[in-house]
Design a protein around this motif. Structure first.
Motif, PDB file in Angstrom:
ATOM      1  N   TYR A  56       0.874  -1.090  -0.028  1.00  0.00           N
ATOM      2  CA  TYR A  56       0.216   0.111   0.055  1.00  0.00           C
ATOM      3  C   TYR A  56       0.847   1.166   0.067  1.00  0.00           C
ATOM      4  CZ  TYR A  56      -4.174   2.700   1.092  1.00  0.00           C
ATOM      5  OH  TYR A  56      -5.178   3.508   0.972  1.00  0.00           O
ATOM      6  N   ARG A  57       1.638   1.272  -1.160  1.00  0.00           N
ATOM      7  CA  ARG A  57       2.364   2.612  -1.124  1.00  0.00           C
ATOM      8  C   ARG A  57       1.720   3.862  -1.852  1.00  0.00           C
ATOM      9  NH1 ARG A  57       7.998   1.767   0.093  1.00  0.00           N
ATOM     10  NH2 ARG A  57       8.213  -0.388   0.643  1.00  0.00           N
ATOM     11  N   LYS A  58       1.075   3.620  -2.913  1.00  0.00           N
ATOM     12  CA  LYS A  58       0.412   4.666  -3.706  1.00  0.00           C
ATOM     13  C   LYS A  58      -0.991   4.417  -3.741  1.00  0.00           C
ATOM     14  CE  LYS A  58       4.149   6.049  -6.513  1.00  0.00           C
ATOM     15  NZ  LYS A  58       4.635   6.325  -8.048  1.00  0.00           N
ATOM     16  N   ILE A  59      -1.976   5.523  -3.827  1.00  0.00           N
ATOM     17  CA  ILE A  59      -3.309   5.030  -3.643  1.00  0.00           C
ATOM     18  C   ILE A  59      -3.706   5.414  -5.150  1.00  0.00           C
ATOM     19  CG2 ILE A  59      -5.567   5.824  -2.597  1.00  0.00           C
ATOM     20  CD1 ILE A  59      -4.100   6.785  -0.320  1.00  0.00           C
ATOM     21  N   ARG A  60      -4.385   4.668  -5.585  1.00  0.00           N
ATOM     22  CA  ARG A  60      -5.158   4.801  -6.963  1.00  0.00           C
ATOM     23  C   ARG A  60      -6.440   5.487  -6.894  1.00  0.00           C
ATOM     24  NH1 ARG A  60      -5.946  -0.558 -10.031  1.00  0.00           N
ATOM     25  NH2 ARG A  60      -6.484   1.015 -11.585  1.00  0.00           N
ATOM     26  N   TYR A  61      -6.923   6.461  -7.729  1.00  0.00           N
ATOM     27  CA  TYR A  61      -8.129   7.060  -7.521  1.00  0.00           C
ATOM     28  C   TYR A  61      -9.420   6.260  -7.759  1.00  0.00           C
ATOM     29  CZ  TYR A  61     -11.581  10.587  -7.902  1.00  0.00           C
ATOM     30  OH  TYR A  61     -12.741  11.570  -7.510  1.00  0.00           O
ATOM     31  N   ARG A  62      -9.923   5.707  -6.725  1.00  0.00           N
ATOM     32  CA  ARG A  62     -11.018   4.842  -6.738  1.00  0.00           C
ATOM     33  C   ARG A  62     -12.248   5.472  -5.918  1.00  0.00           C
ATOM     34  NH1 ARG A  62      -8.349  -0.843  -4.679  1.00  0.00           N
ATOM     35  NH2 ARG A  62      -6.627  -0.542  -6.054  1.00  0.00           N
ATOM     36  N   GLY A  63     -11.869   6.814  -5.398  1.00  0.00           N
ATOM     37  CA  GLY A  63     -13.160   7.577  -4.515  1.00  0.00           C
ATOM     38  C   GLY A  63     -12.670   7.293  -3.062  1.00  0.00           C
ATOM     39  N   LEU A  64     -13.200   8.176  -2.373  1.00  0.00           N
ATOM     40  CA  LEU A  64     -13.008   8.251  -0.884  1.00  0.00           C
ATOM     41  C   LEU A  64     -13.292   7.077  -0.214  1.00  0.00           C
ATOM     42  CD1 LEU A  64     -11.239  10.232   0.883  1.00  0.00           C
ATOM     43  CD2 LEU A  64     -13.387  11.404   1.483  1.00  0.00           C
ATOM     44  N   ALA A  65     -14.428   6.848  -0.522  1.00  0.00           N
ATOM     45  CA  ALA A  65     -15.188   5.592   0.398  1.00  0.00           C
ATOM     46  C   ALA A  65     -14.206   4.517   0.222  1.00  0.00           C
ATOM     47  CB  ALA A  65     -16.571   5.574  -0.146  1.00  0.00           C
ATOM     48  N   ASN A 120     -12.178   2.305   3.004  1.00  0.00           N
ATOM     49  CA  ASN A 120     -12.532   0.810   3.254  1.00  0.00           C
ATOM     50  C   ASN A 120     -11.171   0.130   2.983  1.00  0.00           C
ATOM     51  OD1 ASN A 120     -14.006  -1.311   3.926  1.00  0.00           O
ATOM     52  ND2 ASN A 120     -14.546  -1.714   1.796  1.00  0.00           N
ATOM     53  N   ARG A 121     -10.431   0.336   1.999  1.00  0.00           N
ATOM     54  CA  ARG A 121      -9.361  -0.280   1.805  1.00  0.00           C
ATOM     55  C   ARG A 121      -8.164  -0.307   3.137  1.00  0.00           C
ATOM     56  NH1 ARG A 121      -4.721  -0.369  -2.777  1.00  0.00           N
ATOM     57  NH2 ARG A 121      -3.860  -2.143  -2.293  1.00  0.00           N
ATOM     58  N   LEU A 122      -8.216   0.916   3.590  1.00  0.00           N
ATOM     59  CA  LEU A 122      -7.245   1.288   4.654  1.00  0.00           C
ATOM     60  C   LEU A 122      -7.580   0.717   5.844  1.00  0.00           C
ATOM     61  CD1 LEU A 122      -4.613   2.786   5.494  1.00  0.00           C
ATOM     62  CD2 LEU A 122      -6.269   4.737   5.850  1.00  0.00           C
ATOM     63  N   TYR A 123      -9.134   0.639   5.994  1.00  0.00           N
ATOM     64  CA  TYR A 123      -9.492  -0.169   7.051  1.00  0.00           C
ATOM     65  C   TYR A 123      -9.212  -1.395   7.309  1.00  0.00           C
ATOM     66  CZ  TYR A 123     -12.242   4.090   8.546  1.00  0.00           C
ATOM     67  OH  TYR A 123     -12.467   5.454   9.323  1.00  0.00           O
TER      68      TYR A 123
END
Length: 82
Positions: free
Chosen positions: A49-58, A62-65
């Motif tokens: 989990y180094r970079k976040i793709r633009y998928r939407g804030l929700a 959710n992935r971070l949780y």
């Protein structure tokens, strides 16, 4: 007194030692910081989990949780298997 390079501040210099209460506060903050950053080590290294793709804030939240929960399980693995 010797001159200092321009990029060094006087508060972080050996010429002016920090007071005892500031050193104690910094030690407390460092101990908390190590506990928090250790969990992020699992999230970044084990799960990529180094970079976040633009998928939407929700979706990113959710992935971070989910990854945080898995990191907690990895940290407690030796206690859970005992």
């Amino acid at each position: 007194m010797p001159t200092l390079p321009a990029d060094r501040s006087l508060t972080n210099c050996t010429y002016y030692p920090k007071p005892r209460h500031i050193k104690k506060a910094e030690k407390i903050k460092a101990s908390v910081r190590t506990k928090v950053e250790h969990a992020f080590f699992y999230i970044k290294r084990m799960f990529g989990y180094r970079k976040i793709r633009y998928r939407g804030l929700a979706k990113n939240t959710n992935r971070l949780y989910v990854l945080s929960g898995l990191a907690n399980l990895l940290r407690c693995q030796k206690y859970l298997l005992a």
